[in-house]
Motif scaffolding. Structure first.
Motif, PDB file in Angstrom:
ATOM      1  N   ALA A   1      -2.298   0.510 -13.260  1.00 42.03           N
ATOM      2  CA  ALA A   1      -2.112   1.624 -14.190  1.00 42.03           C
ATOM      3  C   ALA A   1      -1.083   2.632 -13.693  1.00 42.03           C
ATOM      4  CB  ALA A   1      -3.439   2.322 -14.454  1.00 42.03           C
ATOM      5  N   CYS A   2      -1.149   2.998 -12.403  1.00 37.66           N
ATOM      6  CA  CYS A   2      -0.216   4.040 -11.955  1.00 37.66           C
ATOM      7  C   CYS A   2      -0.062   4.182 -10.443  1.00 37.66           C
ATOM      8  CB  CYS A   2      -0.609   5.390 -12.545  1.00 37.66           C
ATOM      9  SG  CYS A   2      -2.164   6.020 -11.914  1.00 37.66           S
ATOM     10  N   HIS A   3      -1.054   3.796  -9.675  1.00 34.09           N
ATOM     11  CA  HIS A   3      -0.989   4.103  -8.246  1.00 34.09           C
ATOM     12  C   HIS A   3       0.188   3.431  -7.546  1.00 34.09           C
ATOM     13  CE1 HIS A   3      -2.325   5.688  -4.483  1.00 34.09           C
ATOM     14  NE2 HIS A   3      -2.401   4.477  -3.949  1.00 34.09           N
ATOM     15  N   LYS A   4       0.621   2.269  -8.002  1.00 27.24           N
ATOM     16  CA  LYS A   4       1.733   1.580  -7.344  1.00 27.24           C
ATOM     17  C   LYS A   4       3.019   2.400  -7.411  1.00 27.24           C
ATOM     18  CE  LYS A   4       2.711  -1.402 -11.303  1.00 27.24           C
ATOM     19  NZ  LYS A   4       2.725  -2.802 -11.717  1.00 27.24           N
TER      20      LYS A   4
ATOM     21  N   GLY B   1       2.548   5.937  -1.222  1.00 26.97           N
ATOM     22  CA  GLY B   1       3.572   6.044  -0.199  1.00 26.97           C
ATOM     23  C   GLY B   1       4.536   7.191  -0.416  1.00 26.97           C
ATOM     24  N   LYS B   2       4.499   7.830  -1.577  1.00 32.36           N
ATOM     25  CA  LYS B   2       5.363   8.968  -1.841  1.00 32.36           C
ATOM     26  C   LYS B   2       4.692  10.241  -1.333  1.00 32.36           C
ATOM     27  CE  LYS B   2       7.608   7.138  -5.932  1.00 32.36           C
ATOM     28  NZ  LYS B   2       7.957   7.406  -7.328  1.00 32.36           N
ATOM     29  N   SER B   3       5.506  11.239  -1.054  1.00 28.85           N
ATOM     30  CA  SER B   3       4.951  12.510  -0.607  1.00 28.85           C
ATOM     31  C   SER B   3       4.322  13.247  -1.789  1.00 28.85           C
ATOM     32  CB  SER B   3       6.042  13.386   0.005  1.00 28.85           C
ATOM     33  OG  SER B   3       6.939  13.822  -1.001  1.00 28.85           O
ATOM     34  N   VAL B   4       3.446  14.161  -1.496  1.00 26.49           N
ATOM     35  CA  VAL B   4       2.804  14.972  -2.534  1.00 26.49           C
ATOM     36  C   VAL B   4       3.867  15.744  -3.305  1.00 26.49           C
ATOM     37  CG1 VAL B   4       1.236  16.906  -2.935  1.00 26.49           C
ATOM     38  CG2 VAL B   4       0.624  15.129  -1.291  1.00 26.49           C
ATOM     39  N   GLU B   5       4.881  16.229  -2.609  1.00 28.16           N
ATOM     40  CA  GLU B   5       5.953  16.979  -3.265  1.00 28.16           C
ATOM     41  C   GLU B   5       6.708  16.097  -4.266  1.00 28.16           C
ATOM     42  OE1 GLU B   5       5.601  16.894   0.121  1.00 28.16           O
ATOM     43  OE2 GLU B   5       4.732  18.896   0.356  1.00 28.16           O
ATOM     44  N   ASP B   6       6.981  14.847  -3.889  1.00 28.53           N
ATOM     45  CA  ASP B   6       7.666  13.932  -4.799  1.00 28.53           C
ATOM     46  C   ASP B   6       6.835  13.676  -6.048  1.00 28.53           C
ATOM     47  OD1 ASP B   6       9.827  13.689  -3.110  1.00 28.53           O
ATOM     48  OD2 ASP B   6       9.189  11.762  -2.264  1.00 28.53           O
ATOM     49  N   ILE B   7       5.547  13.466  -5.876  1.00 33.22           N
ATOM     50  CA  ILE B   7       4.654  13.207  -7.003  1.00 33.22           C
ATOM     51  C   ILE B   7       4.591  14.422  -7.923  1.00 33.22           C
ATOM     52  CG2 ILE B   7       2.246  12.758  -7.672  1.00 33.22           C
ATOM     53  CD1 ILE B   7       2.077  11.083  -5.042  1.00 33.22           C
TER      54      ILE B   7
ATOM     55  N   ASN C   1     -19.939   4.902  -2.414  1.00 27.04           N
ATOM     56  CA  ASN C   1     -19.386   4.013  -1.392  1.00 27.04           C
ATOM     57  C   ASN C   1     -17.859   3.928  -1.406  1.00 27.04           C
ATOM     58  OD1 ASN C   1     -19.518   2.146   0.689  1.00 27.04           O
ATOM     59  ND2 ASN C   1     -19.721   0.402  -0.694  1.00 27.04           N
ATOM     60  N   LEU C   2     -17.180   5.037  -1.193  1.00 27.76           N
ATOM     61  CA  LEU C   2     -15.733   5.106  -1.365  1.00 27.76           C
ATOM     62  C   LEU C   2     -14.964   4.610  -0.148  1.00 27.76           C
ATOM     63  CD1 LEU C   2     -15.629   8.607  -3.020  1.00 27.76           C
ATOM     64  CD2 LEU C   2     -15.567   6.403  -4.153  1.00 27.76           C
ATOM     65  N   LYS C   3     -13.850   3.944  -0.434  1.00 27.35           N
ATOM     66  CA  LYS C   3     -12.924   3.490   0.602  1.00 27.35           C
ATOM     67  C   LYS C   3     -11.533   3.965   0.217  1.00 27.35           C
ATOM     68  CE  LYS C   3     -15.654  -0.518   1.676  1.00 27.35           C
ATOM     69  NZ  LYS C   3     -15.803  -1.955   1.603  1.00 27.35           N
ATOM     70  N   LYS C   4     -10.773   4.460   1.205  1.00 24.44           N
ATOM     71  CA  LYS C   4      -9.439   4.984   0.948  1.00 24.44           C
ATOM     72  C   LYS C   4      -8.414   3.871   0.802  1.00 24.44           C
ATOM     73  CE  LYS C   4     -10.033   9.392   3.244  1.00 24.44           C
ATOM     74  NZ  LYS C   4      -9.533  10.298   4.266  1.00 24.44           N
ATOM     75  N   CYS C   5      -7.361   4.177   0.063  1.00 23.70           N
ATOM     76  CA  CYS C   5      -6.230   3.270  -0.038  1.00 23.70           C
ATOM     77  C   CYS C   5      -5.697   3.045   1.377  1.00 23.70           C
ATOM     78  CB  CYS C   5      -5.148   3.881  -0.927  1.00 23.70           C
ATOM     79  SG  CYS C   5      -3.591   2.974  -0.940  1.00 23.70           S
ATOM     80  N   ALA C   6      -5.520   1.791   1.757  1.00 22.46           N
ATOM     81  CA  ALA C   6      -5.086   1.459   3.111  1.00 22.46           C
ATOM     82  C   ALA C   6      -3.652   1.891   3.390  1.00 22.46           C
ATOM     83  CB  ALA C   6      -5.239  -0.038   3.346  1.00 22.46           C
ATOM     84  N   ARG C   7      -2.869   2.046   2.350  1.00 27.66           N
ATOM     85  CA  ARG C   7      -1.461   2.398   2.532  1.00 27.66           C
ATOM     86  C   ARG C   7      -1.235   3.903   2.631  1.00 27.66           C
ATOM     87  NH1 ARG C   7       3.391   0.809  -1.619  1.00 27.66           N
ATOM     88  NH2 ARG C   7       5.118   1.459  -0.322  1.00 27.66           N
ATOM     89  N   CYS C   8      -1.725   4.659   1.666  1.00 28.18           N
ATOM     90  CA  CYS C   8      -1.425   6.103   1.630  1.00 28.18           C
ATOM     91  C   CYS C   8      -2.582   6.982   2.099  1.00 28.18           C
ATOM     92  CB  CYS C   8      -0.997   6.522   0.233  1.00 28.18           C
ATOM     93  SG  CYS C   8      -2.324   6.495  -0.996  1.00 28.18           S
ATOM     94  N   HIS C   9      -3.783   6.489   2.039  1.00 24.70           N
ATOM     95  CA  HIS C   9      -4.995   7.231   2.430  1.00 24.70           C
ATOM     96  C   HIS C   9      -5.239   8.485   1.593  1.00 24.70           C
ATOM     97  CE1 HIS C   9      -5.320   4.659   5.965  1.00 24.70           C
ATOM     98  NE2 HIS C   9      -4.022   4.845   6.145  1.00 24.70           N
TER      99      HIS C   9
END
Length: 75
Positions: free
Chosen positions: A38-41, A45-51, A14-22
């Motif tokens: 733990a870490c998601h904050k 909102g950052k790009s995949v490249e930034d991460i 029953n998964l739901k996506k993060c409302a901010r970044c999806h």
């Protein structure tokens, strides 16, 4: 392709996506809150490249490499 799982506990329920970044999914609010703390904050909102760039920097500066970088900076 494997089926999606909770980004925190890895359950496929029953998964739901993060409302901010999806980009991440959670099975319940407890997992969402735990992963946020733990870490998601820091990634939301950052790009995949930034991460990916941050992860490469973290890997480069881990363990023994930190000592060698500091030694180089002092020289």
């Amino acid at each position: 392709m494997s089926s999606p799982t909770c980004s925190y506990c890895r359950k496929p329920d029953n998964l739901k996506k993060c409302a901010r970044c999806h980009l991440v999914q959670y099975c319940d609010r407890d997992c969402q809150v735990a992963d946020w703390k733990a870490c998601h904050k820091y990634r939301c909102g950052k790009s995949v490249e930034d991460i990916q760039h941050e992860q490469r920097e973290k890997e480069f500066l881990s363990g023994d490499e930190v000592g060698s970088v500091i030694s180089t900076m002092k020289a």
